[in-house]
Design a protein around this motif. Structure first.
Motif, PDB file in Angstrom:
ATOM      1  N   ARG B 196       0.822  -1.208   0.000  1.00  0.00           N
ATOM      2  CA  ARG B 196       0.000   0.000   0.000  1.00  0.00           C
ATOM      3  C   ARG B 196       0.852   1.251   0.000  1.00  0.00           C
ATOM      4  O   ARG B 196       0.589   2.207  -0.717  1.00  0.00           O
ATOM      5  CB  ARG B 196      -0.949  -0.015   1.199  1.00  0.00           C
ATOM      6  CG  ARG B 196      -2.371   0.174   0.728  1.00  0.00           C
ATOM      7  CD  ARG B 196      -3.341   0.101   1.850  1.00  0.00           C
ATOM      8  NE  ARG B 196      -3.620   1.409   2.423  1.00  0.00           N
ATOM      9  CZ  ARG B 196      -4.264   1.538   3.573  1.00  0.00           C
ATOM     10  NH1 ARG B 196      -4.639   0.479   4.238  1.00  0.00           N
ATOM     11  NH2 ARG B 196      -4.519   2.733   4.038  1.00  0.00           N
ATOM     12  N   ASP B 200       0.986   4.134  -2.852  1.00  0.00           N
ATOM     13  CA  ASP B 200       0.769   5.559  -2.560  1.00  0.00           C
ATOM     14  C   ASP B 200       1.924   6.385  -3.093  1.00  0.00           C
ATOM     15  O   ASP B 200       1.731   7.419  -3.732  1.00  0.00           O
ATOM     16  CB  ASP B 200       0.628   5.784  -1.047  1.00  0.00           C
ATOM     17  CG  ASP B 200      -0.688   5.223  -0.532  1.00  0.00           C
ATOM     18  OD1 ASP B 200      -1.560   4.928  -1.380  1.00  0.00           O
ATOM     19  OD2 ASP B 200      -0.833   5.056   0.691  1.00  0.00           O
ATOM     20  N   ARG B 203       1.988   6.528  -6.937  1.00  0.00           N
ATOM     21  CA  ARG B 203       1.026   7.475  -7.496  1.00  0.00           C
ATOM     22  C   ARG B 203       1.563   8.906  -7.383  1.00  0.00           C
ATOM     23  O   ARG B 203       1.538   9.680  -8.328  1.00  0.00           O
ATOM     24  CB  ARG B 203      -0.314   7.363  -6.779  1.00  0.00           C
ATOM     25  CG  ARG B 203      -1.384   8.264  -7.414  1.00  0.00           C
ATOM     26  CD  ARG B 203      -2.729   8.089  -6.769  1.00  0.00           C
ATOM     27  NE  ARG B 203      -2.602   7.988  -5.342  1.00  0.00           N
ATOM     28  CZ  ARG B 203      -3.326   7.176  -4.576  1.00  0.00           C
ATOM     29  NH1 ARG B 203      -4.205   6.387  -5.133  1.00  0.00           N
ATOM     30  NH2 ARG B 203      -3.158   7.128  -3.284  1.00  0.00           N
ATOM     31  N   THR B 221      -7.777  -3.603  -7.211  1.00  0.00           N
ATOM     32  CA  THR B 221      -7.577  -2.537  -6.232  1.00  0.00           C
ATOM     33  C   THR B 221      -6.421  -1.647  -6.664  1.00  0.00           C
ATOM     34  O   THR B 221      -6.491  -0.424  -6.580  1.00  0.00           O
ATOM     35  CB  THR B 221      -7.240  -3.144  -4.849  1.00  0.00           C
ATOM     36  OG1 THR B 221      -8.057  -4.278  -4.653  1.00  0.00           O
ATOM     37  CG2 THR B 221      -7.459  -2.142  -3.759  1.00  0.00           C
ATOM     38  N   GLU B 222      -5.350  -2.297  -7.140  1.00  0.00           N
ATOM     39  CA  GLU B 222      -4.199  -1.539  -7.599  1.00  0.00           C
ATOM     40  C   GLU B 222      -4.578  -0.681  -8.806  1.00  0.00           C
ATOM     41  O   GLU B 222      -4.254   0.498  -8.869  1.00  0.00           O
ATOM     42  CB  GLU B 222      -3.056  -2.506  -7.976  1.00  0.00           C
ATOM     43  CG  GLU B 222      -1.841  -1.801  -8.521  1.00  0.00           C
ATOM     44  CD  GLU B 222      -0.589  -2.664  -8.423  1.00  0.00           C
ATOM     45  OE1 GLU B 222      -0.096  -2.808  -7.290  1.00  0.00           O
ATOM     46  OE2 GLU B 222      -0.132  -3.191  -9.443  1.00  0.00           O
ATOM     47  N   SER B 225      -6.779   2.193  -7.672  1.00  0.00           N
ATOM     48  CA  SER B 225      -6.162   3.221  -6.838  1.00  0.00           C
ATOM     49  C   SER B 225      -5.090   3.990  -7.596  1.00  0.00           C
ATOM     50  O   SER B 225      -4.697   5.071  -7.167  1.00  0.00           O
ATOM     51  CB  SER B 225      -5.577   2.597  -5.567  1.00  0.00           C
ATOM     52  OG  SER B 225      -4.545   1.713  -5.899  1.00  0.00           O
TER      53      SER B 225
END
Lengths: 240, 393
Positions: B196, B200, B203, B221-222, B225
């Motif tokens: 995670r 973050d 990104r 999910t990846e 996100s």
């Protein structure tokens, strides 16, 4: 047991006193086997990389041939090279028989399979993605291959040392094509192994033993170097 | 495609001179057309058209064996397609085009660091490009900082943890300041906690650098996100592509719905359609209302996202006050806790409904197997899957 203690003491004296004959023989040994391994590297490295990294029809046969080459009897290789370069042979016009060049040729044939086989398995064990990763960072095809060589460098050095160890200690091939000639105080084609045979046959055990010690020392140095390389701080390909 | 003056690229690729496309400012960062790659007679990649706009992050999503990694190698110019064409910023490119490859960089699932120190890995691409030493030093320092491994410059790669190694691999790509960054499952080898944080950071870094990025992942999910747009692949083909939110909430078919986490897909038939409000009969017994684009008489799949289901405890016949058009009563079949959320399956007299509720709600509402509950879903949250072939560009 006296024969051992006496000849070893004499051998050490010969080596320590830089006996001209002993050092001429040792020098030629290093020169012949060193050249053979270098030429073997020039042939075996690209060949091993090609066999290790690409897949094509007939590759299996080539790999089998290379592996067979690991077990070539030196005396048979010597016979083959001798027939090739003898006066009646196809390469007779080169007048190579009983010259150091002939010995180098024979030893190249013996050393190349070692270097090819070890290089082949070394580069084959490096994940294909390493090459892709290099390409993905902007490497040309050649530069990516160089990354593989660099990653496999330890094994390739092992290949060189193994090849050197194989040829410096063989006697059959150099005896056949070199002839073990040393005349008038000038060494022509006598190397450590043929000298041991010669001196022992003449009853000069201490001289034979001196050559034997030098060979042993070389073998030890090679193994020592190898183990140092392997446990060194920049060792094998570990991180995945 | 308007022919323009041959550019620098046309010199190295004479045959491409005729096909040089529109000015780079208007061209997408990457465009692939009719891309095909087969292995042993099987079409592993078969893509009609794929487009990545400049500055966006595109996720190529799909299960194992969907051909994602092969597509990745084709798009990143690591290997040639059997047929089809790829252009970067409007210019046709190929795997032989070293200059084009050097405007991109790749990060793989495993870091594949080269033996030696972290800094020599990060400087590798710059050394290939023969940049001045001072510039290399400066850019390596910046990339290590950006990737969060500034302190590890002199570390031997074998001493790195998995997370550190992947960050070093990221720095090795970022240092090249690529026009297009290719990421193949960059976080799937990391522990969940690390993953995670890595995402973050990824990104943030990609946004800061403004680079165009293509992310391969099997993890929705990846994809959700990180990516602006999602391309969903199945057996070498694109099933749906569009903005991430759209692929998530308006799946094109049952495969997409299922892959995006919808477990409730009921087969039904549209009975009536009035101003976009469809009444669908499901398995003869149930009626579902949905705001959707469907026609009367059409066979559809009724998809309900689990988080759109609201659950209330059924008390003595009195249904809870709600504005939701769909209200059903049923019995809880099973409850499975997963972290802060719980998956609940409810049997609505023969239809199985999947819902997600928070852990506290499970306790408060007394949700347990056998419990009677009301489930409600807004008509706007029901998505109808139709078989119609639509353009999905």
């Amino acid at each position: 047991m006296e024969i051992f203690t006496q000849s070893i003491a004499e051998a050490i004296r010969l080596v320590a006193s830089f006996d001209r004959y002993v050092f001429q023989v040792m020098g030629l040994s290093l020169k012949v086997s060193g050249s053979a391994v270098l030429i073997g590297l020039v042939i075996g490295l690209p060949l091993g990389m090609w066999l290790g990294l690409s897949r094509f029809r007939g590759r299996g046969i080539l790999v089998a041939l290379v592996n067979t080459g690991l077990g070539l009897p030196p005396v048979v290789v010597g016979l083959f090279v001798m027939m090739m370069i003898s006066r009646k042979g196809p390469l007779g016009f080169l007048s190579l028989l009983y010259t150091p060049s002939a010995m180098v040729i024979a030893q190249v044939i013996l050393a190349t399979p070692y270097i090819t086989a070890i290089t082949m398995s070394a580069v084959g064990s490096i994940p294909r993605e390493v090459r892709l990763q290099a390409v993905g960072l902007g490497a040309s095809r050649f530069q990516a291959l160089m990354v593989v060589v660099k990653e496999a460098r330890l094994s390739i050095m092992t290949a060189v040392i193994a090849g050197f160890g194989a040829v410096i200690s063989e006697v059959g091939a150099v005896m056949m094509v070199g002839g073990n000639i040393s005349a008038g105080g000038e060494n022509k084609t006598r190397v450590l192994t043929t000298a041991i045979v010669q001196e022992a046959r003449m009853g000069h055990f201490e001289t034979a033993m001196a050559f034997g010690l030098i060979l042993l020392a070389m073998a030890f140095a090679a193994v020592f170097l190898l183990s140092r390389l392997q446990e060194g701080p920049r060792g094998g390909w570990v991180k995945s | 495609m308007t022919p323009v003056e041959p550019t620098v690229d046309a010199r190295t690729q004479p045959e491409a001179a005729e096909r040089v496309a529109a000015p780079p400012a208007l061209a997408p960062a990457l465009e692939a057309t009719a891309l095909v790659r087969s292995y042993g007679g099987v079409r592993v990649v078969d893509i009609d058209r794929l487009k990545v706009e400049t500055g966006e992050m595109l996720a190529v999503l799909g299960p194992n064996g969907a051909g994602k990694s092969t597509l990745f190698r084709l798009l990143a110019l690591l290997e040639p397609p059997d047929s089809g064409s790829i252009s970067h910023f409007g210019k046709p490119v190929s795997h032989r085009d070293l200059a084009a490859r050097r405007r991109t960089a790749t990060v793989f699932q495993r870091p594949f660091l080269f033996q030696g120190k972290v800094h020599s890995n990060v400087s590798y691409g710059l050394r290939l490009r023969r940049l001045p030493r001072a510039e290399i030093r400066e850019r390596v320092a910046r990339a290590l900082e950006l990737a969060g491994v500034a302190g590890l410059a002199k570390a031997d790669v074998r001493r790195l943890s998995g997370g550190e190694a992947q960050r070093a691999a990221l720095a090795r790509a970022l240092v090249l300041e690529p026009d297009i960054l290719f990421l193949d499952e960059p976080s799937s080898n990391l522990d969940p906690g690390l993953r995670r944080r890595f995402r973050d950071d990824l990104r943030r870094i990609v946004e800061q650098s403004g680079t165009t990025a293509i992310l391969i992942t099997h993890d929705r999910t990846e994809a959700m996100s990180l990516a602006h747009r999602i391309v969903l692949m199945k057996q070498g083909r694109v099933v749906q592509q569009g903005p991430a939110e759209e692929v998530y909430s308006r799946p094109r078919d049952a495969f997409v719905a299922d892959y995006m986490g919808v477990e409730t897909i009921w087969p039904g038939r549209v009975e009536r359609e009035v101003d976009g409000l469809c009444t669908v009969r499901v398995s003869g017994t149930h009626v579902v209302e949905a705001v959707a684009d469907a026609r009367t008489g059409e066979e559809v799949g009724v998809a309900v996202r689990p988080e759109d289901v609201v659950i209330a405890r059924a008390t003595e016949g009195e249904p809870p006050a709600t504005s939701a058009r769909n209200r059903w009563c049923g019995a809880v079949v099973s409850v499975r806790m997963s972290g802060p959320l719980a998956d609940v399956w409810i049997d609505l007299d023969g239809l199985l409904l999947h819902a997600v509720v928070t852990r506290p709600s499970v306790v408060e509402l007394g949700i347990e197997p056998g419990a009677r509950v009301f489930a409600s879903v807004k008509a706007t949250a029901v998505h109808l899957l139709t078989d119609r072939e639509e353009g999905y560009d």
